[in-house]
Structures are given as C-alpha cells and as structure tokens.
Design an enzyme around this catalytic site. Structure first.
Site, PDB file in Angstrom:
ATOM      1  N   LEU A  58      95.533  45.029  22.149  1.00  0.00           N
ATOM      2  CA  LEU A  58      97.087  45.210  22.315  1.00  0.00           C
ATOM      3  C   LEU A  58      97.220  46.295  23.330  1.00  0.00           C
ATOM      4  O   LEU A  58      96.741  47.505  23.057  1.00  0.00           O
ATOM      5  CB  LEU A  58      97.581  45.534  21.138  1.00  0.00           C
ATOM      6  CG  LEU A  58      97.838  44.532  19.965  1.00  0.00           C
ATOM      7  CD1 LEU A  58      98.357  45.220  18.873  1.00  0.00           C
ATOM      8  CD2 LEU A  58      98.751  43.374  20.516  1.00  0.00           C
ATOM      9  N   HIS A  59      97.689  45.938  24.485  1.00  0.00           N
ATOM     10  CA  HIS A  59      98.220  47.373  25.369  1.00  0.00           C
ATOM     11  C   HIS A  59      99.415  47.085  26.141  1.00  0.00           C
ATOM     12  O   HIS A  59      99.839  48.158  26.999  1.00  0.00           O
ATOM     13  CB  HIS A  59      96.912  47.500  26.192  1.00  0.00           C
ATOM     14  CG  HIS A  59      96.832  46.632  27.471  1.00  0.00           C
ATOM     15  ND1 HIS A  59      96.207  45.192  27.281  1.00  0.00           N
ATOM     16  CD2 HIS A  59      97.140  46.814  28.624  1.00  0.00           C
ATOM     17  CE1 HIS A  59      96.436  44.539  28.506  1.00  0.00           C
ATOM     18  NE2 HIS A  59      96.856  45.517  29.340  1.00  0.00           N
TER      19      HIS A  59
END
Ligand code: UD1
Length: 382
Positions: free
Chosen positions: A218-219
């Site tokens: 997740l970024h």
C-alpha cells in the site's frame, strides 16, 4: 557535408540519455540498458538517476539485483512536494542536456522524474521516447495520471504495453505513426529473473508455505495519506491476517503515516522493510493472493498467474483484468472483505499472458529507435 567527409563515412553512435528516478522505474530501465549495451557500436547510452528515490532499499538494491550499470549521473534531488521535486529534476536535467547533447531522451513510467525530464528535453528540441505510454486510469486526482497525459502529449515515440493504450492515445489525438505496441519491459525483467528468484529461501526463512500466505503493498496517497482511510484498510486486512500470514513490506510513505498516527493500534500484518526485487518476486510467485494499490504489481501477478485484488477504484492497466488475474476491488472495507472471502473460496483464476509480454519488449524498442534515429545522426567526425 564537408568535402572531407564521404557519403559512406561511418555514423557516430546514437547518444541516448535514459532517465530513472523512482523504484518502479528501475525494473523498466534494466532490460533497456542491457539491450543498449549489446549495441555499443550503435548507441552511446547515458544513464541518469534523478535521485527521487534514494534509500538503499528503494534504489540501490534494485541496481544490484537487476544488474543495472552504475548511473553516469545522479542528480540527487530526493524527496519534496510535487512542485519541488519536479522542478528540481527539470532544472538539473536541463543543464545536463545542454552539456551532453543527446540525440534522444528515453523515459519510463509515470513518476515525477518522468514528466520533469520530458519537459526539459522537448523545450530543448530533444525528442523523447516514452516507454509504458498510453495507460490511463481516468482519475486525474492521481499524480501519475497527470504525468502520463503530459508526457505522452509531447513524446515522439510512444511505446505501449497493451491495446487499451493505443485506444487512449488515438482518442487524445496522437498520430498513429508515433504509437508502437511493443510489450512490457517490466515483464522482460520478471522473466529474466524468475528462475533466480525461485531459488531463494525467502519462504523458509519467513516460515511461510506455498499458497499459505498473502502479500500486501500500500503506498498510493489516496490510501495511505489519510490515517482514517489507512486505519479502515488495516481493520479488514488484519482480519485476513488472523487467518493466514499477510506479508506487508512497508513503503516509506506508509511507514511515516503509521509511525505518526497509528502507533499502538492493532495491525495484524507481518510488516517488513521494503524488499529487494528478487525477494519480493519470490514472495509474489507462491502467494495465495496479492492485495495491492500498485500499478506494476497488477502486471507482475498477471504474468505469474497469481490472483491479485487491487485496492483502488480504477486501473490504468485493464488488460490485467480482461485477460489476467486481477480484480479491481475498490477501497471500501466491506467490498474488500467480500472479495477476500470470494478469493479464499474459489479456485485460482485461469488468466492468460497478454500479447507480447514475452521478454522481448526492450529488443523491440531499441530496434525501433535504432531504425528511426540512424537516419538522423550525422556521420562520425572523429
Ligand atoms: C513515487 C511515485 C509513484 C510510485 C512510487 C513507488 C510520483 C508522483 N510517485 O511515489 O508513482 O508508484 O514512487 O514507490 O512520482 N522516501 C524515502 N526514501 C526514498 C524515497 C522516498 O524515505 O528513497 C519517503 C519520503 O518521505 C518521501 C516519501 O517517501 O517524501 C514519498 O516519496 P515520493 O518519491 O515523493 O513518492 P512515492 O510515494 O514513493
């Protein structure tokens, strides 16, 4: 032509300045640099690292794992706001272009370094070749979407990975002759390193069994910059973590939000530092499922035939859904929960590999550049 030069004088090599800046650029530039090196007599490559990513884990380890040559120049721009980062690359690359006078600038992907290098080059009338052109999420709130649209609007060679890209570019008025469907350089890299990765003992070291774990990344700013949104995602993902190990290599951007806002909260995920390319590929290969908001991982899971749940509302890579193993799940926790349940209960999707994702995209790209640029380069004066 000066009298001293005959019509048959040897042509000098094409001076090609290649730009890479952030983690997802490195696996795209690697096979291109390799192919250019094989044609030393025709190309004089100059590799520029903008320094957008600079940590050992986000940058150096990729150069090592992928055998990318040491950059000729590192601009060292580092982190900053979009304006600062883009502006710093723009100023530094402009100087370099004036100094080195390349015949062509090669950019990949959709990060801030991509658009900055492109802008600097076209203003100096240096033609730009864009690798991974034409992808569109339709979501202009994504910084990458702006970078894609602008880079494509001014590039001379638009190298595409999937059919949707050509449709998008034609709709935006790009002449068909500029568009070249060549396949996917990121998959060139994956295929070149798959066997090496398979031999790593990462699963044993982490106590994981094949198909007995999930991988999470997740970024995206839209998922991680708001602590509330991240908390919601961690809620549903931790429930998956109660049932099987969820390995979560944490991007520095995400780590920052966790450290600042989510200390002490329950996060039942196996958090690790960002992993190197080979180790991450090893984990992807044998995962039961992958959950991600990355662009590239949607393609890598499709090439590997591993189920992918994409935690975003849209994708710029629709071929991974129509032909591959990807499902666009969105970011609503209930929808994610449902998709996870479905995935746990269903047999593996039988995706197929998209056309031209065959490990030869870099060869096709370099062939086209050699063909088109050879005629423009003057004879050697040396
Ligand atoms: C960038 C790209 C994104 C890509 C992602 C992969 C843009 C607009 N975004 O986002 O498309 O998917 O890279 O990672 O170009 N940081 C470090 N060490 C580093 C690099 C960054 O600690 O080596 C931290 C810094 O605090 C920085 C933050 O991560 O502020 C975000 O980095 P940045 O390059 O701005 O964007 P990414 O989120 O990595």
């Amino acid at each position: 032509m000066p009298a001293s030069q005959s019509k048959t004088a040897p042509h000098r090599p094409i001076r090609l300045l290649a730009v890479a800046g952030a983690r997802p650029n490195f696996m795209k530039i690697a096979p291109l640099m390799k192919e250019l090196a094989l044609r030393r007599d025709r190309f004089e490559p100059i590799l520029v690292h903008t320094g957008q990513h600079y940590d050992q884990a986000m940058s150096e380890s990729f150069f090592r794992d992928l055998g990318i040559p040491e950059p000729d120049v590192n601009l060292g721009v580092g982190s900053g706001s979009h304006g600062e980062q883009t502006a710093q690359v723009l100023v530094a690359i402009e100087k370099l272009l004036v100094e080195r006078k390349p015949d062509v600038v090669l950019v990949v992907g959709d990060v801030n370094s991509t658009i900055a290098a492109t802008l600097a080059a076209v203003k100096l009338h240096v033609p730009v070749a864009h690798v991974e052109s034409g992808l569109r999420s339709g979501d202009r709130a994504m910084p990458e979407e702006i970078n894609r649209v602008l880079t494509d609007a001014v590039s001379e060679w638009l190298f595409t990975t999937e059919p949707s890209a050509e449709t998008n570019l034609l709709r935006e008025g790009v002449p068909k002759e500029k568009i070249h469907f060549v396949g996917n350089v990121m998959i060139d890299t994956l295929l070149a390193h798959r066997e090496h990765a398979r031999r790593l003992d990462s699963l044993e070291r982490l106590g994981l069994s094949p198909r007995g774990y999930a991988v999470l990344t997740l970024h995206r700013p839209s998922n991680v910059d708001s602590p509330d949104q991240l908390r919601r995602l961690f809620g549903v993902l931790s429930r998956l973590g109660d049932r099987l190990p969820v390995v979560f290599p944490v991007h520095p951007r995400t780590r920052g939000v966790i450290e600042k806002n989510l200390q002490g909260e329950r996060i039942n995920l196996r958090m690790t530092e960002p992993l190197g390319y080979l180790e991450f590929l090893r984990l992807l290969m044998d995962a039961q499922m992958v959950l991600t908001d990355s662009g590239g991982i949607q393609e890598e899971t499709t090439a590997l035939g591993v189920p992918c749940l994409t935690l975003r509302e849209s994708t710029e890579r629709p071929v991974t859904v129509s032909e591959g193993t990807n499902t666009i799940v969105g970011t609503d926790p209930r929808a994610i929960e449902k998709a996870i349940e479905k995935q746990l209960a269903s047999p593996w999707p039988a995706g197929r590999t998209p056309a031209l994702w065959d490990g030869r995209a870099a060869v096709r790209i370099v062939d086209i550049l050699e063909r088109d640029l050879s005629g423009r380069i003057g004879p050697s004066v040396g």
